[in-house]
Design a protein around this motif. Structure first.
Motif, PDB file in Angstrom:
ATOM      1  N   ALA A  69     -45.080  20.209 109.438  1.00 64.72           N
ATOM      2  CA  ALA A  69     -43.622  20.199 109.615  1.00 64.72           C
ATOM      3  C   ALA A  69     -43.195  19.431 110.861  1.00 64.72           C
ATOM      4  CB  ALA A  69     -43.094  21.628 109.666  1.00 64.72           C
ATOM      5  N   ARG A  70     -43.883  19.617 111.976  1.00 65.35           N
ATOM      6  CA  ARG A  70     -43.497  18.922 113.213  1.00 65.35           C
ATOM      7  C   ARG A  70     -43.691  17.411 113.090  1.00 65.35           C
ATOM      8  NH1 ARG A  70     -45.656  22.668 118.298  1.00 65.35           N
ATOM      9  NH2 ARG A  70     -44.394  24.518 117.797  1.00 65.35           N
ATOM     10  N   VAL A  71     -44.770  17.011 112.455  1.00 66.06           N
ATOM     11  CA  VAL A  71     -45.021  15.579 112.261  1.00 66.06           C
ATOM     12  C   VAL A  71     -43.967  14.987 111.330  1.00 66.06           C
ATOM     13  CG1 VAL A  71     -46.641  13.873 111.345  1.00 66.06           C
ATOM     14  CG2 VAL A  71     -47.489  15.827 112.663  1.00 66.06           C
ATOM     15  N   VAL A  72     -43.648  15.707 110.264  1.00 68.75           N
ATOM     16  CA  VAL A  72     -42.617  15.249 109.321  1.00 68.75           C
ATOM     17  C   VAL A  72     -41.282  15.075 110.041  1.00 68.75           C
ATOM     18  CG1 VAL A  72     -41.237  15.918 107.312  1.00 68.75           C
ATOM     19  CG2 VAL A  72     -43.718  16.231 107.279  1.00 68.75           C
ATOM     20  N   ARG A  73     -40.921  16.037 110.869  1.00 65.94           N
ATOM     21  CA  ARG A  73     -39.654  15.962 111.615  1.00 65.94           C
ATOM     22  C   ARG A  73     -39.631  14.747 112.535  1.00 65.94           C
ATOM     23  NH1 ARG A  73     -37.965  17.634 116.638  1.00 65.94           N
ATOM     24  NH2 ARG A  73     -35.725  18.065 116.835  1.00 65.94           N
ATOM     25  N   ALA A  74     -40.715  14.516 113.260  1.00 70.48           N
ATOM     26  CA  ALA A  74     -40.768  13.385 114.188  1.00 70.48           C
ATOM     27  C   ALA A  74     -40.621  12.056 113.449  1.00 70.48           C
ATOM     28  CB  ALA A  74     -42.076  13.422 114.968  1.00 70.48           C
ATOM     29  N   ALA A 129     -41.843  20.392  98.504  1.00 71.33           N
ATOM     30  CA  ALA A 129     -41.005  20.684  99.666  1.00 71.33           C
ATOM     31  C   ALA A 129     -40.212  19.441 100.043  1.00 71.33           C
ATOM     32  CB  ALA A 129     -41.861  21.127 100.846  1.00 71.33           C
ATOM     33  N   CYS A 130     -39.051  19.649 100.632  1.00 74.07           N
ATOM     34  CA  CYS A 130     -38.224  18.549 101.120  1.00 74.07           C
ATOM     35  C   CYS A 130     -37.731  18.884 102.527  1.00 74.07           C
ATOM     36  CB  CYS A 130     -37.023  18.310 100.213  1.00 74.07           C
ATOM     37  SG  CYS A 130     -37.440  17.607  98.607  1.00 74.07           S
ATOM     38  N   ALA A 131     -37.567  17.850 103.330  1.00 70.27           N
ATOM     39  CA  ALA A 131     -37.030  17.994 104.682  1.00 70.27           C
ATOM     40  C   ALA A 131     -35.943  16.947 104.869  1.00 70.27           C
ATOM     41  CB  ALA A 131     -38.134  17.800 105.712  1.00 70.27           C
ATOM     42  N   ALA A 132     -34.929  17.250 105.691  1.00 71.65           N
ATOM     43  CA  ALA A 132     -33.825  16.312 105.883  1.00 71.65           C
ATOM     44  C   ALA A 132     -33.245  16.431 107.282  1.00 71.65           C
ATOM     45  CB  ALA A 132     -32.727  16.555 104.844  1.00 71.65           C
ATOM     46  N   ALA A 160     -45.654  20.973  98.928  1.00 62.53           N
ATOM     47  CA  ALA A 160     -45.316  22.110  99.796  1.00 62.53           C
ATOM     48  C   ALA A 160     -46.465  22.475 100.725  1.00 62.53           C
ATOM     49  CB  ALA A 160     -44.917  23.310  98.942  1.00 62.53           C
ATOM     50  N   ALA A 161     -47.693  22.355 100.253  1.00 67.00           N
ATOM     51  CA  ALA A 161     -48.848  22.698 101.082  1.00 67.00           C
ATOM     52  C   ALA A 161     -48.924  21.815 102.320  1.00 67.00           C
ATOM     53  CB  ALA A 161     -50.130  22.577 100.264  1.00 67.00           C
ATOM     54  N   GLU A 162     -48.564  20.542 102.187  1.00 70.31           N
ATOM     55  CA  GLU A 162     -48.588  19.634 103.332  1.00 70.31           C
ATOM     56  C   GLU A 162     -47.471  19.962 104.315  1.00 70.31           C
ATOM     57  OE1 GLU A 162     -49.118  15.456 102.769  1.00 70.31           O
ATOM     58  OE2 GLU A 162     -50.176  15.738 100.865  1.00 70.31           O
ATOM     59  N   MET A 163     -46.319  20.376 103.809  1.00 68.39           N
ATOM     60  CA  MET A 163     -45.218  20.733 104.707  1.00 68.39           C
ATOM     61  C   MET A 163     -45.597  21.921 105.587  1.00 68.39           C
ATOM     62  SD  MET A 163     -42.108  20.118 105.722  1.00 68.39           S
ATOM     63  CE  MET A 163     -41.084  19.315 104.494  1.00 68.39           C
ATOM     64  N   MET A 164     -46.329  22.855 105.049  1.00 67.48           N
ATOM     65  CA  MET A 164     -46.686  24.057 105.787  1.00 67.48           C
ATOM     66  C   MET A 164     -47.563  23.742 106.995  1.00 67.48           C
ATOM     67  SD  MET A 164     -47.355  26.730 102.633  1.00 67.48           S
ATOM     68  CE  MET A 164     -47.673  28.123 103.724  1.00 67.48           C
ATOM     69  N   THR A 165     -48.303  22.640 106.941  1.00 71.55           N
ATOM     70  CA  THR A 165     -49.192  22.288 108.052  1.00 71.55           C
ATOM     71  C   THR A 165     -48.700  21.102 108.865  1.00 71.55           C
ATOM     72  OG1 THR A 165     -50.505  20.852 106.589  1.00 71.55           O
ATOM     73  CG2 THR A 165     -51.199  23.156 106.788  1.00 71.55           C
TER      74      THR A 165
END
Length: 263
Positions: A238-243, A207-210, A231-236
């Motif tokens: 996402a909010r932390v990744v965004r911050a 998974a990738c986020a930008a 991808a499994a980590e993104m599913m749980t």
């Protein structure tokens, strides 16, 4: 693919031919003979011989003992210079490396170069799957990466349609978005979320986020920041990744602005 209608009236034929020769050699890692190069570039053997001798003298091709030519080390030097120019000020690269170390995720910067989505800097993280295609250079799968989505989201619908029509929407996986309608809906969801995502659209299980770092009226000055993770980590997370992405984006933005103000 070169557009014949865009050919300049003052085109220097010898330079154009030399570049074609270099491209042909670059696409053949096992090497090419002069005759093979001539055939692929649709040139006479005599002309090709002179061009190859010049390129070899300048270090852009190397002649091997079997008479074939391969790409020379000068090409690698130009690539390193290009990557350094793309990366920007040292503080930007340091921000990426620190983010990769803190999170374990690989981080990437991207912007438009000549109207095409390009990855301009990267820092590998130990917890991210290795993505050999996501290195500084043009992003052929912009529609399937979060980095590409974040940049394409800054275009008008007409600009985006023309971009996707020109570069296509290759299906990298079974979940890659391959229609403009589905892609536009995905971008709208990313805008509402404040972060663009892709889950297994570029590489299965990844998974990738930008997020947007630097908005600008000039499309070539727009910068986005992305990270890759399982991808499994993104599913749980996402909010932390965004911050965390937004925090790094602010650091990168400050570094870019500091250089602009000192210029």
């Amino acid at each position: 693919m070169r557009d014949p209608l865009a050919e300049p009236s003052d085109l220097i034929r010898s330079v154009s031919r030399a570049l074609r020769v270099l491209e042909a050699v670059g696409r053949a890692p096992r090497g090419l003979t002069v005759k093979q190069i001539a055939r692929r570039c649709e040139l006479t053997v005599a002309t090709t011989y002179h061009l190859v001798r010049t390129l070899a003298y300048e270090g852009y091709v190397i002649r091997r003992e079997d008479g074939t030519y391969i790409v020379g080390l000068e090409v690698a030097d130009r690539y390193r210079e290009l990557v350094a120019a793309f990366r920007g000020p040292p503080a930007v690269g340091e921000s990426l490396r620190r983010a990769a170390l803190d999170t374990g995720y690989s981080h990437f910067l991207g912007r438009f170069i000549g109207g095409q989505v390009a990855i301009t800097a990267s820092a590998e993280g130990p917890r991210s799957p290795f993505l050999e295609d996501l290195v500084p250079g043009f992003d052929e799968g912009a529609h399937a990466t979060a980095l590409g989505k974040a940049l394409l989201a800054t275009l008008t619908p007409d600009q985006r349609y023309r971009y996707l029509k020109e570069y296509g929407m290759r299906p990298f996986t079974s979940t890659t978005l391959t229609t403009v309608e589905a892609f536009d809906a995905d971008l709208a969801a990313g805008d509402r979320r404040g972060m663009h995502l892709e889950m297994g659209q570029y590489r299965q299980g990844v998974a990738c986020a930008a997020v947007l770092v630097a908005p600008d009226k000039d499309m070539e000055r727009r910068v986005v920041l992305a990270c890759a993770l399982p991808a499994a980590e993104m599913m749980t997370s996402a909010r932390v990744v965004r911050a965390k992405l937004l925090a790094v984006a602010r650091t990168v933005s400050d570094a870019i602005m500091a250089v602009d103000h000192s210029a």
